[in-house]
Design an enzyme around this catalytic site. Structure first.
Site, PDB file in Angstrom:
ATOM      1  N   TYR A 189       7.639  -8.822  -2.378  1.00  0.00           N
ATOM      2  CA  TYR A 189       7.964  -7.802  -1.383  1.00  0.00           C
ATOM      3  C   TYR A 189       7.517  -8.349  -0.022  1.00  0.00           C
ATOM      4  CZ  TYR A 189       8.740  -4.366  -5.137  1.00  0.00           C
ATOM      5  OH  TYR A 189       9.201  -3.684  -6.235  1.00  0.00           O
ATOM      6  N   ARG A 190       8.120  -9.442   0.355  1.00  0.00           N
ATOM      7  CA  ARG A 190       7.725 -10.197   1.551  1.00  0.00           C
ATOM      8  C   ARG A 190       7.525  -9.279   2.744  1.00  0.00           C
ATOM      9  NH1 ARG A 190       6.252 -15.268   1.771  1.00  0.00           N
ATOM     10  NH2 ARG A 190       8.193 -16.096   0.906  1.00  0.00           N
TER      11      ARG A 190
END
Length: 531
Positions: A474-475
């Protein structure tokens, strides 16, 4: 009017400097292209894989795998070249030539990096695009698969289902996600409570290192093999393919989606869910999606909706019994449940009509929007009164929403140091914060990103601390940026500890050993040790 000659000279020097700089970068880019051609293997010519801004197909190729419209604006920095590798020798040439010219290389598999780090940079760069390398070789006897990094999850699932009704793989629920980034970041899906993550089911890999050499697990060594299973392979090399072990699924699985609002006792149901979701049988995964919808009965016109979405590796009768024993407030009935095959449960979870032809999973074009994502981990149940405060905040900050993914089961059994992914025992669930919008422009983006940040900030008392943990896949660029200069290690530690906790130090040592000059780098890569 008197002429200010110092000003004129200054302007002329600035223009001259810009022209010289542009000329220098042009010559560097030309030298890079020539180097690629010089290193091309005669039986696998590289010329047809090279796209520059002058190529008629450049824009199409670039945009084909941009999965966040926020990074498809006119002002988004563009690569000076895209290399759509058709053979492993093209990757080797790219590494050799980029290293020689000290050129930034971004590696893109499916383009789902939430903050665009696989195809955007603030310095001159090129994209190594992996989408052509998508072969899937299944061995049903050994129950293993070699899958190349450019394949998408939907292709992998479909090919498995062609050969077996009782095998699957515990990866993500979005079929257009690329295998390369998803696997190496510790990708998860709705079977993780039974079988763990993608990285827990990888048994071998082909990796191309900083010198252009190809390694399998044996020749790369256990340190590098450990690092590329959850540590983000783009910091260490280019993964050409992974060998994965298939998992067993029953011929019949059961899914359901049940929605409640605040008027339907949602707060009490969520409170019950948070106490049992991580303790349910491993075969059962119950995701909770929380968003805001219109209400005809509540003051202000909005209410909170909670959606319980489930996969159970078993029949509906058993599922209803388990749910009514553990989560009776939801009131699940047989009529809420759909018995189906594992492959069709993938359709259900993707909001595709469950009786659609399963080859819809081969479609590589998702519906797109502008988006921002963030993450958190929860280790203690949230007090019920605090849940009510969260609902009020969500109504204020709509359309920001949250998705709760329960842990426990197999996830609590695997050691936190077994792979770089450290978020194992002690976590009740993971939060994904999500905002989507459909209008372009920097001002609009900042507004929606701001809403997501505010919701994330509001949740601070209820989530992990020291560090406040986050999920690599979930950059989230808000966690810190690495400029890859002299302060690289300290900058990398800021986000690295949040993504990897104690495993960060081992990743840094491996990085320093296999890529001492920090060739494989991005804005959130693993840094080398300071000199």
């Amino acid at each position: 009017m008197a002429i200010s000659w110092p000003l004129v000279v200054s302007v002329l020097l600035s223009i001259s400097s810009l022209v010289t700089s542009a000329s220098n970068s042009d010559s560097v880019h030309e030298a890079f292209v020539q180097c690629l051609l010089d290193n091309s293997h005669p039986s696998h010519p590289i010329s047809e894989a090279i796209f520059t801004p002058q190529s008629p197909s450049y824009a199409t190729v670039l945009q084909s795998y941009i999965r966040n419209l926020r990074f498809n604006e006119t002002y988004t920095p563009k690569p000076f070249l895209i290399l759509t590798a058709l053979h492993q020798s093209h990757i080797q040439a790219a590494i050799i030539c980029a290293k020689k010219g000290n050129i930034q290389m971004k590696i893109r598999s499916g383009g789902h990096d939430y903050d665009g780090l696989s195809y955007v940079a603030t310095v001159p760069f090129f994209v190594l695009d992996m989408f052509n390398l998508r072969s899937i070789d299944i061995d049903t006897e050994t129950e293993t698969v070699w899958v190349q990094s450019g394949a998408i999850l939907g292709e992998l699932y479909y090919r498995i289902s062609e050969l077996s009704k009782t095998h699957g793989f515990p990866a993500g629920v979005c079929p257009t996600v690329g295998v390369g980034g998803h696997f190496t970041g510790g990708g998860y899906g709705n079977m993780m409570r039974k079988y763990g993550l993608t990285v827990d089911n990888i048994v071998d890999a082909y990796v191309i290192d900083v010198n252009g050499r190809i390694h399998d697990r044996k020749s790369m060594g256990e340190d590098l093999f450990w690092a590329i299973r959850g540590g983000g392979a783009a910091s260490f090399g280019v993964v050409l393919a992974y060998k994965i072990k298939l998992v067993h699924v029953p011929e019949i699985v059961t899914v359901f989606r049940v929605e409640k609002t605040l008027e339907d006792n949602a707060t009490d149901i969520v409170d019950q869910w948070q106490h049992v979701a991580s303790k349910l049988p491993k075969e059962l995964f119950v995701r909770l999606v929380i968003d805001v919808v219109n209400s005809s009965t509540r003051t202000g016109g909005s209410t909170v909706r909670v959606s319980f979405i489930s996969l159970f590796l078993g029949d509906s009768k058993t599922l209803v019994s388990i749910m009514n024993e553990n989560l009776p407030l939801l009131g699940l009935s047989q009529s809420d449940c759909i018995e189906t095959s594992w492959i069709r449960s993938v359709l259900f979870w993707t909001n595709i009509t469950i009786d659609s032809p399963t080859d819809v999973l081969l479609n590589r074009t998702p519906s797109l929007s502008y988006l921002k994502r963030k993450s958190d981990y929860v280790k203690q149940p949230i007090p019920k009164t605090a849940l009510e405060g969260i609902w009020e905040k969500m109504i204020e900050l709509q359309p920001a929403q949250m998705i709760f993914n329960p842990y426990g089961g197999r996830m609590a059994e695997i050691e936190s140091t077994a792979t770089p992914f450290p978020h194992r025992a002690g976590n009740l669930w993971k939060i994904q914060y999500s905002a989507n919008w459909n209008q372009g422009g920097a001002e609009t983006a900042q507004r929606y990103i701001g809403l997501t940040r505010k919701l994330h900030r509001y949740m601070t008392p209820f989530v992990s601390k020291n560090p406040r943990e986050a999920f690599l896949n979930y950059r989230d660029i808000d966690l810190g940026v690495n400029h890859n200069d002299r302060g690289s290690y300290l900058e990398g530690r800021v986000y690295g500890i949040k993504y990897f906790k104690g495993n960060f130090n081992r990743l840094v040592h491996i990085k320093t050993k296999v890529d001492p000059t920090n060739f494989f780098r991005n804005e959130q890569s693993i840094p080398t040790l300071p000199h």
